[in-house]
Enzyme design. Structure first.
Site, short mmCIF file in Angstrom:
data_model
loop_
_atom_site.label_atom_id
_atom_site.label_comp_id
_atom_site.label_asym_id
_atom_site.label_seq_id
_atom_site.Cartn_x
_atom_site.Cartn_y
_atom_site.Cartn_z
N CYS A 80 11.36 -26.77 22.44
CA CYS A 80 10.92 -25.74 23.57
C CYS A 80 9.42 -25.51 23.54
O CYS A 80 8.58 -25.92 24.55
CB CYS A 80 11.58 -24.39 23.39
SG CYS A 80 13.30 -24.22 23.86
N HIS A 81 8.81 -25.40 22.44
CA HIS A 81 7.54 -24.92 22.33
C HIS A 81 6.42 -25.98 22.16
O HIS A 81 5.21 -25.85 22.35
CB HIS A 81 7.32 -23.72 21.51
CG HIS A 81 8.06 -22.26 21.61
ND1 HIS A 81 7.81 -21.88 22.82
CD2 HIS A 81 9.20 -21.83 21.16
CE1 HIS A 81 8.68 -20.83 23.01
NE2 HIS A 81 9.47 -20.75 22.02
N CYS A 120 12.47 -25.25 17.03
CA CYS A 120 11.20 -24.51 17.73
C CYS A 120 10.74 -25.42 18.64
O CYS A 120 10.15 -24.99 19.79
CB CYS A 120 10.27 -23.87 16.64
SG CYS A 120 11.25 -22.89 15.47
N CYS A 124 14.83 -15.83 19.05
CA CYS A 124 14.70 -17.29 19.32
C CYS A 124 15.82 -18.14 18.79
O CYS A 124 16.70 -18.98 19.35
CB CYS A 124 13.58 -17.96 18.95
SG CYS A 124 12.31 -18.07 20.63
N ARG A 168 11.14 -11.63 17.33
CA ARG A 168 11.02 -12.50 18.16
C ARG A 168 11.60 -13.80 17.66
O ARG A 168 12.45 -14.52 18.32
CB ARG A 168 9.64 -12.90 18.65
CG ARG A 168 9.42 -13.49 19.57
CD ARG A 168 9.90 -12.66 20.94
NE ARG A 168 10.06 -13.59 22.24
CZ ARG A 168 11.12 -14.13 22.54
NH1 ARG A 168 12.24 -14.51 21.82
NH2 ARG A 168 11.17 -15.01 23.66
N CYS A 190 0.75 -1.17 0.12
CA CYS A 190 -0.18 0.20 0.11
C CYS A 190 0.72 1.20 0.02
O CYS A 190 0.64 2.24 -0.73
CB CYS A 190 -1.10 -0.12 1.17
SG CYS A 190 -2.40 -1.03 1.17
#
Lengths: 283, 109
Positions: A202-203, A199, A244, A240, A136
């Site tokens: 941990c998550h 990833c 990480c 972020r 845009c």
């Protein structure tokens, strides 16, 4: 007409002394401003083989941090949302147009945050919300592109998230977006860095456990951009990711790179069904 | 003048006579402490809000001196007991001489 008490003076101080014993109530509900009822637990989307329930990162924070998100006056992230409202209405670029010239008001864009990243037919690629905003800014308004994780951009994504709060994240992972989504999934499960962590280590495998002083969340991104107490500003999702990956002691991808776009699509799809929460408050 | 300074205040619109209300105020301000240095080693000059006051119908409710250690976007929450309708006047004083003001009406039911 007398001042009775001066309760809180300026800002939130360090949370380092809030130990594991202060973990928040696991049955708490998130209702913002007494009116936006957030879905913070949802059945895991079908594509997730290893988990049965997805949970917002809000559930993993201390009760003090949680409380900051309950009221827009106390949510420090809303300060930048107000800044973005001014940018939304102010003209820029060669055409002398503002966001409001086409989109009327930010509220007219409610629901947009929930479906991005999204396949863009015209460009033949999956576009993040930041890419769409820059499309845009450059193609329609004739301006210079905003820095991908710069202040103006993060503020604008916070504004767009704020008007979609309470709506369920619902990114499409099939059709033309499928190959990008699969690339993101592969990145999610690929171990990187000297610590050889993916990833998922941990998550997915360890959410709910402590990583040193921090309570590991599922790494959901429905609350981005987030106001983080550690740096007292809004943080973009790619910043972020970069943090990480860096913490695994790897060379990171760049914010806005095809790898992070793919990862963003995949991680967003892991939160399909959760509410858009941005700007959320985390530590 | 400091950039992006925007005062905001939350006061209930109505109150029962004699009731104690909670007032919240926040001003977005960088609160540059004067202790930091830029990339070239030069001290970044101090630029903070140094005083905040709240008055109700001309009577002072609170008068705060702010020091450089107070972090960005200072937030104050305090209480007042209201016995008559009137106007709250909030004033923030900047190091650079700027004064930011905000007013809120409150009605006793």
């Amino acid at each position: 007409m007398k001042a009775l008490a001066l309760k809180g003076v300026a800002a939130v101080s360090a949370l380092s002394f809030v130990a594991a014993s202060a973990l928040a109530d696991e049955n708490a509900n998130l209702v913002v401003n007494g009116e936006i009822d957030m879905t913070i637990r949802a059945p895991a989307p079908d594509h997730m083989e290893n988990m049965s329930e997805v949970m917002s990162g809000w559930l993993f924070r201390s009760s003090e941090t949680q409380a900051l998100q309950l009221d827009d006056f106390e949510n420090p992230g809303m300060i930048w949302v107000d800044d973005a409202r001014e940018v939304f209405a102010s003209e820029s670029g060669s055409g002398g147009e503002s966001c409001a010239s086409c989109h009327d008001s930010p509220e007219a864009l409610a629901g947009v945050r929930a479906v991005y990243p999204k396949w863009d037919e015209e460009h033949g690629e999956v576009q993040s919300l930041e890419m769409q905003i820059n499309e845009c800014v450059t193609e329609r308004m004739g301006g210079e592109p905003w820095k991908y994780t710069g202040g103006t951009m993060v503020n604008m994504t916070a504004l767009l998230a704020s008007v979609s709060r309470g709506m369920a994240v619902n990114v499409a992972i099939d059709g033309p977006a499928q190959s990008t989504w699969e690339m993101g999934r592969d990145l999610y499960y690929t171990r990187t860095g000297q610590l050889e962590l993916s990833c998922a280590n941990c998550h997915e495998d360890n959410y709910g456990n402590m990583i040193r002083a921090d309570h590991l969340s599922q790494g959901q991104i429905n609350g981005f951009p987030v106001y983080r107490l550690k740096n007292a500003k809004l943080n973009a999702v790619h910043s972020r990711f970069k943090g990480c990956v860096r913490d695994t002691r790897a060379q990171t991808y760049s914010p806005g790179s095809p790898e992070f776009i793919a990862l963003e699509l995949y991680v967003a799809s892991r939160g399909n069904g959760l509410s858009v929460e941005g700007p959320s408050v985390r530590n | 003048m400091a950039e992006n300074v925007r005062p905001r205040v939350r006061v209930p619109a109505t109150v029962a006579a004699g009731e104690t209300i909670t007032i919240k105020t926040l001003i977005s301000h960088n609160m540059e402490s004067g202790q930091r240095k830029d990339g070239d080693g030069n001290v970044i000059p101090r630029s903070i809000i140094n005083r905040f006051t709240c008055d109700f119908n001309g009577q002072n409710v609170i008068d705060v001196t702010l020091e450089p250690a107070i972090s960005r976007n200072p937030f104050f929450e305090f209480q007042a007991t209201i016995s008559e309708s009137g106007t709250f006047q909030f004033t923030w004083y900047d190091d650079d001489g700027s004064v930011y003001e905000e007013q809120k009406e409150i009605a006793v039911e």
